[in-house]
Design a protein around this motif. Structure first.
Motif, PDB file in Angstrom:
ATOM      1  N   PRO A 152       6.763  11.420   1.775  1.00 53.76           N
ATOM      2  CA  PRO A 152       5.337  11.646   2.070  1.00 53.76           C
ATOM      3  C   PRO A 152       4.958  13.078   2.459  1.00 53.76           C
ATOM      4  N   ALA A 158      -2.501  12.529  -0.199  1.00 52.49           N
ATOM      5  CA  ALA A 158      -2.309  11.197   0.373  1.00 52.49           C
ATOM      6  C   ALA A 158      -2.079  10.120  -0.687  1.00 52.49           C
ATOM      7  N   ALA A 161       1.370  10.017  -2.081  1.00 55.32           N
ATOM      8  CA  ALA A 161       2.371   9.431  -1.182  1.00 55.32           C
ATOM      9  C   ALA A 161       2.375   7.906  -1.308  1.00 55.32           C
ATOM     10  N   SER A 177       9.610   5.412   3.781  1.00 51.48           N
ATOM     11  CA  SER A 177       9.286   5.812   5.156  1.00 51.48           C
ATOM     12  C   SER A 177       7.788   5.734   5.409  1.00 51.48           C
ATOM     13  N   ASN A 178       6.996   5.517   4.355  1.00 49.79           N
ATOM     14  CA  ASN A 178       5.536   5.582   4.427  1.00 49.79           C
ATOM     15  C   ASN A 178       4.965   4.266   4.966  1.00 49.79           C
ATOM     16  N   VAL A 179       4.507   4.291   6.211  1.00 50.24           N
ATOM     17  CA  VAL A 179       4.079   3.062   6.886  1.00 50.24           C
ATOM     18  C   VAL A 179       2.848   2.458   6.213  1.00 50.24           C
ATOM     19  N   LEU A 180       1.915   3.303   5.781  1.00 47.89           N
ATOM     20  CA  LEU A 180       0.707   2.778   5.137  1.00 47.89           C
ATOM     21  C   LEU A 180       1.062   2.065   3.830  1.00 47.89           C
ATOM     22  N   GLY A 182       3.870   0.597   3.329  1.00 49.08           N
ATOM     23  CA  GLY A 182       4.476  -0.653   3.776  1.00 49.08           C
ATOM     24  C   GLY A 182       3.419  -1.709   4.038  1.00 49.08           C
ATOM     25  N   MET A 183       2.367  -1.309   4.733  1.00 46.74           N
ATOM     26  CA  MET A 183       1.297  -2.250   5.067  1.00 46.74           C
ATOM     27  C   MET A 183       0.530  -2.666   3.816  1.00 46.74           C
ATOM     28  N   ILE A 187       5.865  -3.207   1.120  1.00 45.33           N
ATOM     29  CA  ILE A 187       7.174  -2.599   0.856  1.00 45.33           C
ATOM     30  C   ILE A 187       7.921  -2.439   2.186  1.00 45.33           C
ATOM     31  N   VAL A 189       9.782  -0.841   5.229  1.00 41.77           N
ATOM     32  CA  VAL A 189       9.710   0.527   5.749  1.00 41.77           C
ATOM     33  C   VAL A 189      10.960   0.862   6.562  1.00 41.77           C
ATOM     34  N   TYR A 190      11.360   2.109   6.471  1.00 40.76           N
ATOM     35  CA  TYR A 190      12.569   2.583   7.141  1.00 40.76           C
ATOM     36  C   TYR A 190      12.290   3.897   7.862  1.00 40.76           C
ATOM     37  N   GLY A 191      13.021   4.125   8.941  1.00 41.89           N
ATOM     38  CA  GLY A 191      12.907   5.410   9.618  1.00 41.89           C
ATOM     39  C   GLY A 191      13.382   5.315  11.041  1.00 41.89           C
TER      40      GLY A 191
END
Lengths: 462, 462
Positions: A152, A158, A161, A177-180, A182-183, A187, A189-191
Motif C-alpha cells: 500500500p 488509494a 492499493a 497488509s491493507n486493512v481496508l 480486508g474489510m 481478504i 489481513v496480516y501485519g
C-alpha cells in the motif's frame, strides 16, 4: 465515475448522436501482445466493470459541468441525463489465464453506450490484469509458500492499493497488509511490527515481550533491528515464555539484507536457531524489496522460509508497469469489422475462445467466431456476464482465486518460466482466419478506394 | 479512508496505548535518494494529506470489522471511536522543487496518531511526488510547447488517473483528457477524436466535415487514419470551409509513427502543407507513447509541433514506477532521535530547509534544526500547514502550478538534463551535522549496550 473518461469519448458520442449513428455495435477489449517475461495473463477486474456498467449515470452536477465546457449539444446532454447502459457483456472470468488477441471482454451495445465506457474499462482491466499476472508469477516463484501483499505505501494512490490487494489475492496471495481491502473484499489481513516499534522500547527483548503479551495469538517478531541472530535468540526466549502460558509464537521476520546470497544463508541460520530451541513450528518470514526474481533466487539458494511479504515491486508491477490493452470495434450493423494498420490488426466479428487441455499441462486455445461449433473436448473461455445491462452471475472472490490456483497448478513448465516470453499457444479457427483474410483483401481495396476518392474530392476543392 | 493502512500500524498503536506510550513525537517523511535520471523532485499531494488528516475517523462498521479480527483490545477500539488527528504539520508546499533527505512533511502529534497515518501519507505523497517529478521533466523537454495528460486508460486504477491529472497539471501540463479531473480540480480538458471515429464515416473527408460542423470552436482533426499527408490535405480543405463560415480549425493530430526520425520529418511535411494552405495558425499535435526522452529527440530532429499528448509513460512514470519515500521518528519527549542502519540513516530533530538562490539558476539548500537562525538571503522551504489538526492555509492549484513554473524556469542547466542523476545541491547546517555525529556516537554505544544486555538476559534464560 461517469466522467472518469477521456473527453474525446464524449465528443465523439455527441457527434454520433447528431448523425444518428447509434446502431448496435460490438467491441473487443484485448491485449495486443505479451509484455516482456510474461508467458500468460490473468483475468481480473470484471466485477468492477460490471458494477460500473450497472450504475453508470450522469447527475446534474456532471451535466452542468459538461454544459459549462460549451462543447456539447443540448440533445446530447439530454441523452446523458437519461443514460443507462443497456448492452450485453461476454467475458473471460476473473482468475482465468488468457493470452493476447483473445477478447477478455466483448461489449455489444448501441454504439454511443459502447463508446462512452471505453476509458473506464481500459483503466480498470489494464491495471487488474497487469497486477494479477504479476502476482501469479510471484506465487509461482514462492512454490507453495505464502505470499502477502505489503504494497500500500508504494502503490499508485488509494484505489490502486485496494485493487492490488484484490488482484493479487485472486492470483493466489494469502492476504494483504491493507486493512481496508480486508474489510471491503474479505481478504485475510496480516501485519505485526516495524523496526520503530522495537526501537521504542528499552531493548529488543522488552519489545518482544510486550508484543507477545499484547498479541498472544498473532505474534510475528521482527528480528533484524539490531543483530539478526541475537534477535532470533531473543525471539526464542519469548517463544518459550509464550509456551509456558499456553501460547505459540507464529513467526519471525527478516526485512533487510545486503544480498540475496546473504539473506538465504541468514534465513538458514535463523531456522537452525529456531529448530535448536525446539520451535520447529515458528515460521521464518522474509520481506523487503522482494519480487518473483528474488524469490526464485532465494529458493535456488536454499533459503529456509515459510512465507514472503511482497510490496513495491508487485504493487507497481515494476518490470512491466503498464499494459497496453485496447478496445476495438469488431462488428456493427453492417457486419464484421476489421482494422488494418500494420501491427494494429484486429479480429473481426463476435467470438468465442476454445481451450483444449492435453497431457502434462499442455494447453491450446482457438479463437473462433461465436456461432462456430466447439472443437472436440474444448472448454469455452468467454461466458455471458451481463444481458441488457443487468449482471447475470457474479463469481465470489474465492471462486476466482480457486480458478487461478487450479490453472497455475496445471501449468506446463514452459509457461512457468519467469525469464522468457514464449509464443502464446493460440490459433484462429479456419472460419475466423478465412473471414479475416477475405476482409483484409476487401477492406484494403475499399481503403485504397476511400483514399483515392478523398484525394479526388480534395483536389477538386483546393 | 481510516482503514487504508497497513495492519501493523494499528497493531503497534494498540500496543503503544496499552503501554502508555503516547507522548508527542515528530516524524519526517522524506525520500532517501534520487531515482535514476532524476535531478530534483517536485512536491505534490499535500492537499490530499491535509484533507485526510482533518477528516480521519473510524466509524461503527470499521470498528466492528476491527473487532471481528480478534486482535485488538477494547481500550484501543474505544480510543479509535473518538479518534481525531490533533497534530501539527509542516510541509514543503506543492509545486516546490526539493531533494532527498529534506523533510517533505514533518508531523508532530501524539505517537499513536502519528503512527496510524503513516501508510496513507506514504501512499499519497510517494505517488504524487513521483508523477509531478516525471511530468516536470516532460514539460521541460517540451520547451514551452503544451503538454496534455492522455493517461487515464493506462493509469493504475481510477484514483491514479485523478492524481496523475492533478500532479501533472501542477508540474506544468496544460490540461488533461480526464473529464472527471477537469470537473473536480478545475483543470482544462482536451480531446477530439479517435481513429474509430474517422473509420465510422464513408471517408475521411466526410468524417472531418461532420466533426468541424459539430464542434466549430474546438476541432483538432486526427490525420493519420489512412495516409497522413492526404489526411492533412483533407484537413486543409475543411479548414477553408470552416473559414468561410467564420470558424477556425485549431489543429491536426498525428498519433502513430514507425520511428522518432520519421515522426519528426512527417511533422515538418504536415506543417508545410498547412502553411502552404495559408493555415499557419493550425497547430500540429503529436501523441502516441511519448515521454520526455522522445519529446527531446523529436525537438532535436526539428519536429514541427505545437503541443504534445502524453499518456502511459508519464501516467505510470514508466522509467521510475515507484518512489521509496519513508516516514521516520526524528524526535520524541526524550529529545532528537536517529536511526543508525547503514544506508538507512535519518536526520535527528525538527528541521527547516533553507534555500539560497544564486546567479544563473544556482541553488543550494541547507537542512538545519528548526530553531537555528536562517542563513543570509535564504528562503525557508517548510511552512506550517496544520496546527492542532486544523489546516492553516491551502494553496490553490494555480498557485502550486505557478510556483513550479517559476522554479523550472529558473533551473540551471545541470538540473535540466534528462539523462543524469546529479549530486543533490544539499548540505547540513553545522549544528545539525554536530548533533547527528554526536548522536551517532552515543547511540552506537547505546545500541551495542542494548545488544549486550539482550544477550546476557537471553543467556540467563536459555
Amino acid at each position: 465515475m461517469g466522467l472518469l473518461t477521456d473527453l474525446y469519448e464524449l465528443v465523439m458520442a455527441d457527434s454520433y448522436l447528431r448523425h444518428g449513428m447509434n446502431e448496435p455495435a460490438t467491441f473487443d477489449l484485448f491485449i495486443r501482445g505479451l509484455p516482456s517475461n510474461r508467458a500468460f495473463l490473468v483475468s481480473g477486474g470484471l466485477e468492477q466493470v460490471l458494477y460500473y456498467l450497472e450504475h453508470l449515470r450522469f447527475d446534474d452536477a456532471q451535466l452542468d459541468y459538461l454544459a459549462s465546457l460549451g462543447l456539447f449539444s443540448d440533445g446530447f446532454l439530454n441523452y446523458l441525463r437519461g443514460f443507462r447502459f443497456t448492452g450485453d457483456v461476454w467475458a473471460i472470468p476473473e482468475g482465468e489465464l488468457f493470452f493476447p488477441l483473445e477478447p477478455l471482454l466483448e461489449i455489444t451495445a448501441p454504439r454511443i453506450e459502447a463508446q462512452l465506457i471505453e476509458t473506464f474499462l481500459l483503466n480498470t482491466l489494464n491495471f487488474q490484469v497487469m497486477i494479477a499476472s504479476k502476482a501469479a508469477r510471484v506465487v509461482l516463484a514462492a512454490a507453495g509458500r505464502g505470499v502477502v501483499d505489503f504494497s500500500p505505501r508504494r502503490d499508485h494512490a488509494a484505489d490502486a492499493a485496494m485493487k492490488v490487494a484484490r488482484a493479487s489475492y485472486i492470483a493466489g496471495c494469502t492476504g494483504t497488509s491493507n486493512v481496508l481491502a480486508g474489510m471491503h473484499y474479505g481478504i485475510p489481513v496480516y501485519g505485526t511490527m516495524a523496526h520503530s516499534y522495537v526501537m521504542s522500547f528499552a531493548d529488543e527483548l522488552s519489545a518482544f515481550r510486550a508484543f507477545a503479551r499484547d498479541f498472544p495469538h498473532n505474534a510475528v517478531l521482527l528480528i533484524d533491528t539490531y543483530d539478526t541472530l541475537q534477535g532470533t535468540r531473543n525471539a526464542m526466549a519469548v517463544a518459550q515464555e509464550m509456551a509456558s502460558r499456553g501460547h505459540r509464537l507464529r513467526g519471525v521476520r527478516i526485512d533487510s539484507y545486503e544480498s540475496i546470497d546473504e539473506l538465504a544463508a541468514l534465513s538458514r541460520r535463523v531456522r537452525a536457531i529456531c529448530d535448536e530451541a525446539g520451535q520447529t513450528e515458528v515460521q521464518v518470514f522474509l520481506s523487503g524489496d522482494l519480487d518473483e526474481y528474488r524469490i526464485e533466487e532465494l529458493l535456488e539458494r536454499r533459503a529456509a522460509v515459510g512465507a514472503f511479504g511482497v510490496g513495491t515491486r508487485m504493487g507497481t508491477s515494476e518490470d512491466v508497469p503498464n499494459l497496453g490493452g485496447v478496445y476495438k470495434l469488431v462488428e456493427d450493423s453492417s457486419g464484421p469489422k476489421i482494422k488494418l494498420s500494420t501491427g494494429k490488426a484486429t479480429l473481426p466479428g463476435r467470438k468465442q475462445v476454445w481451450r483444449v487441455r492435453g497431457n502434462g499441462g499442455a494447453m491450446h486455445d482457438t479463437i473462433a467466431l461465436r456461432e462456430e461449433p466447439p472443437p472436440p473436448d474444448a472448454t469455452a473461455l468467454l461466458a455471458q456476464a451481463m444481458a441488457g445491462g443487468r449482471t447475470i452471475t457474479q463469481d465470489s472472490l474465492e471462486a476466482m482465486r480457486g480458478r487461478c490456483h487450479d490453472r497455475l497448478a496445471g501449468l506446463r513448465p514452459a509457461l512457468r518460466d519467469l525469464h522468457t516470453t514464449p509464443q502464446p499457444p493460440v490459433g484462429l479457427s479456419d472460419r475466423l482466419q478465412d473471414l479475416r483474410d477475405q476482409m483484409y483483401r476487401t477492406n484494403a481495396g475499399q481503403d485504397a478506394e476511400k483514399r483515392e476518392r478523398a484525394k479526388k474530392k480534395t483536389r477538386r476543392r483546393l
